[in-house]
Structure formats: structure tokens, C-alpha cells
Write an enzyme that holds these catalytic residues in place. Structure first.
Site, PDB file in Angstrom:
ATOM      1  N   LYS A  95       0.847  -1.211   0.000  1.00  0.00           N
ATOM      2  CA  LYS A  95       0.000   0.000   0.000  1.00  0.00           C
ATOM      3  C   LYS A  95       0.877   1.253   0.000  1.00  0.00           C
ATOM      4  CE  LYS A  95      -3.734  -2.408   2.425  1.00  0.00           C
ATOM      5  NZ  LYS A  95      -4.290  -2.731   3.753  1.00  0.00           N
ATOM      6  N   GLN A 149      -3.599  -1.378  10.252  1.00  0.00           N
ATOM      7  CA  GLN A 149      -3.669  -2.673   9.574  1.00  0.00           C
ATOM      8  C   GLN A 149      -4.198  -3.761  10.508  1.00  0.00           C
ATOM      9  OE1 GLN A 149      -2.986  -3.343   6.189  1.00  0.00           O
ATOM     10  NE2 GLN A 149      -3.869  -5.320   6.726  1.00  0.00           N
ATOM     11  N   ASP A 178     -10.219   3.458   5.402  1.00  0.00           N
ATOM     12  CA  ASP A 178     -10.492   2.024   5.309  1.00  0.00           C
ATOM     13  C   ASP A 178     -11.985   1.731   5.483  1.00  0.00           C
ATOM     14  OD1 ASP A 178      -8.955  -0.115   4.629  1.00  0.00           O
ATOM     15  OD2 ASP A 178      -8.141  -0.491   6.625  1.00  0.00           O
TER      16      ASP A 178
END
Ligand code: NDP
Length: 288
Positions: free
Chosen positions: A48, A92, A115
């Protein structure tokens, strides 16, 4: 016919790059937070960050040890929330149990939650409110369907899996006005699964079981989206393993009208949609 996720992700990223250039002198900045050294998380975050930089964005990474306290992690998230040069924040997953994933996600300001995992953004998605950040994987699935020219309205979409990361937000997105699918969501307690999947015009597999969806579970001409990423042993590979999806690709592909491969299907779209969300967050803050 194959849906080429790499090619479609490239198109999305080219658009994002143009949007980033147009925003100068503001440089969209996505801040990553990783806890521990889970090998998959290490590689996802690295990927990413690489793509963010290729799109002309700034990315940063803060690492915490597995035993980090909730207070320490929250203090860092609060600082990122307060920093006007940070537009997107991504913690994450998976996180160690003691931190509580939902509480950690909810510590992120909804406007920086690129996200799409905060309660606020999931609620806004359910309300079909404009500007809600949708989770990147389901948003990527929708983008794949749109850019493949598929008319979703009125089609029966069957989703295997009800996670907050994939299955549930995918159901909300496909159900929303504008896409207008008829949606069925299945899970581990669903009875007569194959009977249901055979009635799918669009079948989305997100269960995390290698090659679970077999040819007898798929109708002739169905569109098959394989979200699964599973590593299985393969003695013919140098690494001793390879990635497969939740769909038995070789058996299902001849029946499907469109199908995504693994790798090279949904995976690259997840990363591309993260960049799209970060650009949108930066545009929003720049125009505020
Ligand atoms: P979860 O483990 O959180 O959820 C799996 C879901 O599948 C659950 O709802 C579970 O049901 C359901 N399920 C499990 N077994 C069966 C079964 N036999 N029949 C029907 N349903 C079943 O997984 P995620 O949603 O996080 O991920 C799913 C897959 O997608 C994984 O392979 C993951 O690696 C991959 N993934 C890929 C991404 C990408 O970018 N391509 C991004 C995110 C995930 P129940 O709720 O009843 O337990």
C-alpha cells in the site's frame, strides 16, 4: 472472460494520480499504523505504501510492538487525527486481541477513516449518505463490476461471507439505490448453500477457504468474484506454496461469463480504492 483486476486498478490509479496532481500544493498523506510483525500485514502495508508513493501521495508508517497498550496506540491515533497534514489513517488488521479492533478503528476520525471501518462510516453506508468511506475491498468489487460494463440492477447477487470487512459492506453497496441488486448473504450456518449459490447472477466468494466454490455451485453464465486469498502448499513452486482464491478457478471459469483470477482480481482493486478514498479525504479537507 477474465476480469483483469490489475488493468482496472491501473485505470483507477491513473485517475487518482491526476487528482493528486490537481490538488497541489496539498499532498494527500496516508498514515499507516502496524502492530506486531504478522507477515501478511507487513507485506500488505509495504504494498500500500509503494502504491501510494507511485500515485504521488505521501505515506508514513508507525510500528508498535505486539504488546503496545491501548493508551499508547490511542495517543498516536489522536495525534494523527489532530494533524492537518494527515488526510487518511489506516490501522492494519488483524490486531492483537487486547486492543479491541472496533474500539481502535473508532478512535480514527470518520473523515480520515479511509479504510471505512468506523461505526460512523458503516452507518453512513447503510444510510446511503453521500461521502461515506466504504471499505476498500467491497468498493473495489463494485468498481470491477462497473468498469466491466455489467448492469447490476435487478440481478441476484449472492455473497458468501458476512464479515465487516467484506461481506456486509458488499451487501450494503450492492443493495444501495443506483446499483439495485437483489442481495442474499450466506455464512457458515446457511443451509443448502449450493442451492442458493446456483441461483446467483453474481456470486461473490469471501469466506477464506481455498477453492471452496466448485463448478456444481455455479450457474451457467454467472459472474464470479473471488475475494479469497489463501496460501496452499505447492511443491512445484520455488517458495513451496502458491495463492488460490475461494473459488476452484479451473473448474468454475468455463461456466462463468466473467470471473476474477487470484491473484490479479480483487486484490489490486482493494489497494487502488484505498488511494481513491485517501484522495477524496484530502480533497474534502482542502475544500473545508
Ligand atoms: P472472515 O474469516 O472474517 O469471514 C469469513 C466469512 O465466511 C464468515 O462470515 C463465515 O461465516 C463465512 N464462512 C466460513 N466458512 C463458510 C462455509 N463453509 N460456508 C459459508 N460461509 C462460510 O474473512 P474475511 O471476510 O476477512 O475474508 C474472506 C477472504 O477474503 C479471506 O480469504 C481473506 O484473505 C480474503 N480477503 C481478501 C481481500 C482482498 O483484498 N482481496 C481483502 C480482505 C479479505 P460465519 O460468520 O458464520 O463464521
Amino acid at each position: 472472460m477474465l476480469i483483469d483486476g490489475n488493468a482496472i486498478a491501473k485505470q483507477v490509479l491513473a485517475e487518482v494520480k491526476a487528482g493528486v496532481a490537481a490538488l497541489a500544493p496539498v499532498v494527500p498523506h496516508v498514515a499507516f499504523v502496524r502492530v506486531g510483525d504478522d507477515p501478511a500485514s507487513v507485506s500488505y502495508v509495504a504494498k500500500k505504501q509503494k502504491v501510494a508513493e507511485e500515485a504521488g501521495m505521501k505515506s508514513s508508517l508507525r510500528l508498535f510492538p505486539e504488546n503496545v497498550s491501548r493508551e499508547e496506540l490511542f495517543a498516536h491515533l489522536d495525534a494523527l487525527n489532530a494533524d492537518p497534514s494527515v488526510h487518511g489513517i489506516l490501522v492494519q488488521a488483524p490486531l492483537p486481541k487486547h486492543l479491541g479492533e472496533t474500539e481502535v478503528f473508532n478512535r480514527i476520525l470518520p473523515d480520515k477513516d479511509v479504510d471505512g471501518f468506523t461505526t460512523q462510516n458503516i452507518g453512513r453506508l447503510a444510510q446511503e449518505a453521500p461521502g461515506a468511506f466504504a471499505a476498500c475491498t467491497p468498493a473495489g468489487i463494485v468498481e470491477l463490476l462497473r468498469r466491466s460494463g455489467l448492469v447490476v440492477a435487478g440481478k441476484h447477487a449472492v455473497i458468501l461471507g458476512r464479515s465487516l470487512i467484506v461481506g456486509k459492506p458488499a451487501a450494503l453497496l450492492l443493495l444501495a439505490k443506483g446499483l439495485d441488486a437483489t442481495v442474499t448473504v450466506c455464512h457458515s450456518r446457511t443451509r443448502n448453500l449450493a442451492e442458493i449459490t446456483r441461483r446467483a447472477d453474481i456470486l461473490i466468494a469471501a469466506i477464506g477457504k481455498p477453492r471452496f466454490v466448485t463448478a456444481d455451485m455455479v450457474a451457467e453464465g454467472a459472474v464470479v468474484i473471488d475475494v479469497g486469498i489463501n496460501r496452499i502448499p505447492d511443491a512445484t513452486r520455488k517458495s513451496g506454496s502458491r495463492l488460490v482464491g475461494d473459488v476452484d478457478f479451473e473448474a468454475v471459469a468455463p461456466k462463468a461469463s466473467l470471473i476474477t483470477p487470484v491473484p490479479g482480481g480483487v486484490g489490486p482493486m482493494t489497494v487502488a480504492m484505498l488511494m481513491k478514498n485517501t484522495l477524496a479525504a484530502a480533497q474534502r479537507l482542502a475544500n473545508a
